[in-house]
Design an enzyme around this catalytic site. Structure first.
Site, PDB file in Angstrom:
ATOM      1  N   PHE A 199       0.660  -1.147   0.075  1.00 19.38           N
ATOM      2  CA  PHE A 199       0.051  -0.039  -0.023  1.00 19.38           C
ATOM      3  C   PHE A 199       0.976   1.270  -0.101  1.00 19.38           C
ATOM      4  O   PHE A 199       1.972   1.173   0.418  1.00 19.38           O
ATOM      5  CB  PHE A 199      -0.927  -0.204   1.406  1.00 19.38           C
ATOM      6  CG  PHE A 199      -1.785   1.089   1.307  1.00 19.38           C
ATOM      7  CD1 PHE A 199      -2.707   1.388   0.332  1.00 19.38           C
ATOM      8  CD2 PHE A 199      -1.813   2.040   2.534  1.00 19.38           C
ATOM      9  CE1 PHE A 199      -3.627   2.505   0.520  1.00 19.38           C
ATOM     10  CE2 PHE A 199      -2.786   3.214   2.471  1.00 19.38           C
ATOM     11  CZ  PHE A 199      -3.667   3.377   1.478  1.00 19.38           C
ATOM     12  N   ASN A 223       1.656   3.492   1.846  1.00 14.08           N
ATOM     13  CA  ASN A 223       2.423   4.225   3.018  1.00 14.08           C
ATOM     14  C   ASN A 223       3.426   3.095   3.660  1.00 14.08           C
ATOM     15  O   ASN A 223       3.798   3.253   4.629  1.00 14.08           O
ATOM     16  CB  ASN A 223       1.611   4.582   4.097  1.00 14.08           C
ATOM     17  CG  ASN A 223       0.746   3.585   4.623  1.00 14.08           C
ATOM     18  OD1 ASN A 223       0.868   2.535   4.253  1.00 14.08           O
ATOM     19  ND2 ASN A 223      -0.241   3.843   5.519  1.00 14.08           N
ATOM     20  N   LYS A 224       3.631   2.015   2.758  1.00 15.11           N
ATOM     21  CA  LYS A 224       4.369   0.938   3.125  1.00 15.11           C
ATOM     22  C   LYS A 224       5.846   1.249   2.669  1.00 15.11           C
ATOM     23  O   LYS A 224       6.345   1.960   2.383  1.00 15.11           O
ATOM     24  CB  LYS A 224       3.754  -0.321   2.870  1.00 15.11           C
ATOM     25  CG  LYS A 224       2.671  -0.821   3.298  1.00 15.11           C
ATOM     26  CD  LYS A 224       2.496  -1.070   4.587  1.00 15.11           C
ATOM     27  CE  LYS A 224       1.249  -1.439   5.337  1.00 15.11           C
ATOM     28  NZ  LYS A 224       0.108  -0.459   5.446  1.00 15.11           N
ATOM     29  N   ASN A 225       6.928   0.386   3.614  1.00 21.63           N
ATOM     30  CA  ASN A 225       8.193   0.522   3.372  1.00 21.63           C
ATOM     31  C   ASN A 225       8.457   0.474   1.852  1.00 21.63           C
ATOM     32  O   ASN A 225       9.519   0.968   1.397  1.00 21.63           O
ATOM     33  CB  ASN A 225       9.270  -0.510   4.208  1.00 21.63           C
ATOM     34  CG  ASN A 225       8.875  -0.013   5.634  1.00 21.63           C
ATOM     35  OD1 ASN A 225       8.153   0.656   6.164  1.00 21.63           O
ATOM     36  ND2 ASN A 225      10.387  -0.346   6.246  1.00 21.63           N
TER      37      ASN A 225
END
Ligand SMILES: Cc1ncc(COP(=O)(O)O)c(C=O)c1O
Length: 381
Positions: free
Chosen positions: A182, A184-186
């Site tokens: 998604f 906002n993930k790393n």
């Protein structure tokens, strides 16, 4: 991100991602094909796994892992309440019952193995642990109790790509490991997910279920490898696209350096906030994870919302990970939950605040956030 002096998160997208998208556009093939196959292989290799199945998002990854491991009516799966709602939804969407367990405490917000053990019933078939903020759960205790009770273990590793425990990549330790890409993930592809599984037959089931339970894919037919198909199990359209898979490949290549940077920024936060002597602590001291979230726990719940407001006034975006799932309306009414059911997580949820963190964040920006936190407590004193 518009409007914030220091946003909560920010992506690191560049020429490699642009080239990847161009490559797909020029190929003329947009769904499940060569890019997906390459991404799966590269992700599996990076994790030291034999295989991986890419899917549409992290929720789909969890849902398919549950179904492939036999979750259905009458089956209970123990999940933490301090997680994103998708962890519990995946169990419920599979027809099973999510049974919530508590967090360990202020130093480690993840699933408490002794509370898990207390919640085991004859209907329990598995445990889903969530590597909260990218830090490994208490894997030794969880593996031991799952083995002793004959339970499967699903790792929700949405926060934890690139992190490890005991020399093994998170997501490869339990029976299945699920990742989210998604926005906002790393590592991010906008939407996207991946499943790893120890048993190749589980992985085969997941591959089948992601595309309607069909025995061949349109990609095979396009390449002339197959002309007919059968449907052998009720499945979904949880396919990833070639565009998201192509984006995932450079994102995966950047992951180790980005995670290192995130961890260094967390240590800077920790050192500065400790030195400032604020009545608040960052959990997971001395542990290394993926560096997904910079979580701060204030000592007094009454300080939490005013601190968030003070940071907002300084142009600093914050968030909360997470409201306990069992207290959402749906979970209260479907399972009869009420405040007080999971007291540790409920207390933590009133004290947590997630501070900005992203690989391109500068040390000066970390210092500015810490100064804003310190100024709030000076004013409150
Ligand atoms: C812990 C956790 N589990 C599951 C998910 C679901 O992933 P997605 O948003 O890709 O469906 C997320 C992220 O959104 C998450 O943070």
């Amino acid at each position: 991100m518009a409007g914030w002096k220091i946003p909560l998160s920010d992506l690191q997208l560049g020429d490699e991602e642009r080239d990847a998208v161009d490559r797909v556009v020029q190929s003329g093939w947009l769904t499940l094909g060569n890019e997906v196959a390459q991404f799966e292989q590269e992700f599996a290799t990076a994790c030291g796994a034999d295989g991986a199945v890419a899917v549409a998002n992290g929720t789909a990854a969890l849902h398919l892992a549950c179904l492939a491991l036999g979750v259905g009516p009458g089956v209970e799966v123990i999940v933490p309440t301090l997680t994103f709602v998708a962890s519990a939804n995946a169990v419920a969407l599979s027809g099973g019952r999510p049974v919530f367990a508590d967090s360990i405490g202020a130093h480690d917000l993840s699933l408490d193995p002794s509370d898990v053990e207390r919640r085991i019933t004859p209907a329990t078939r598995g445990v889903m642990c969530v590597h909260y903020a990218g830090y490994p759960c208490r894997m030794e205790a969880l593996l031991e109790l799952c083995e002793r009770h004959g339970l499967f273990l699903i790792e929700d590793a949405a926060h934890a790509p690139g992190a490890s425990w005991d020399g093994r990549a998170l997501g490869t330790i339990g029976d299945a490991g699920c990742f989210s890409f998604f926005g906002n993930k790393n590592m991010s592809t906008g939407e996207g997910g991946m499943v790893l599984a120890r048993d190749p037959e589980v992985l085969d089931q997941i591959r089948l279920l992601r595309s309607h339970g069909m025995t061949t894919m349109s990609w095979d037919r396009y390449r002339g490898h197959a002309s007919a198909y059968d449907v052998v199990r009720l499945g979904f359209n949880y396919r990833p696209s070639e565009l998201t898979a192509a984006l995932g490949r450079p994102q995966l290549a950047k992951l180790p350096a980005n995670n290192e940077r995130r961890n260094a920024l967390i240590e800077r936060y920790r050192a500065q906030l400790d030195a400032a002597g604020v009545p608040a602590r960052m959990p997971f001291a001395g542990e290394v994870g993926s560096g997904h979230l910079a979580v701060l726990l204030v000592d007094e719940p009454a300080d939490r919302d005013p601190l968030r407001e003070a940071l907002t006034a300084d142009g600093i975006q914050t968030s909360l990970h997470y409201p306990p799932v069992h207290l959402f309306d749906h979970y209260r009414s479907a399972y009869g939950h009420a405040p007080g059911d999971l007291p540790v997580a409920e207390d933590l949820a009133l004290r947590i605040i997630t501070l900005p963190l992203y690989p391109t964040m500068t040390p000066g920006q970390v210092d500015a956030v810490c100064e804003s936190v310190a100024a709030f407590f000076r004013g409150a004193a």
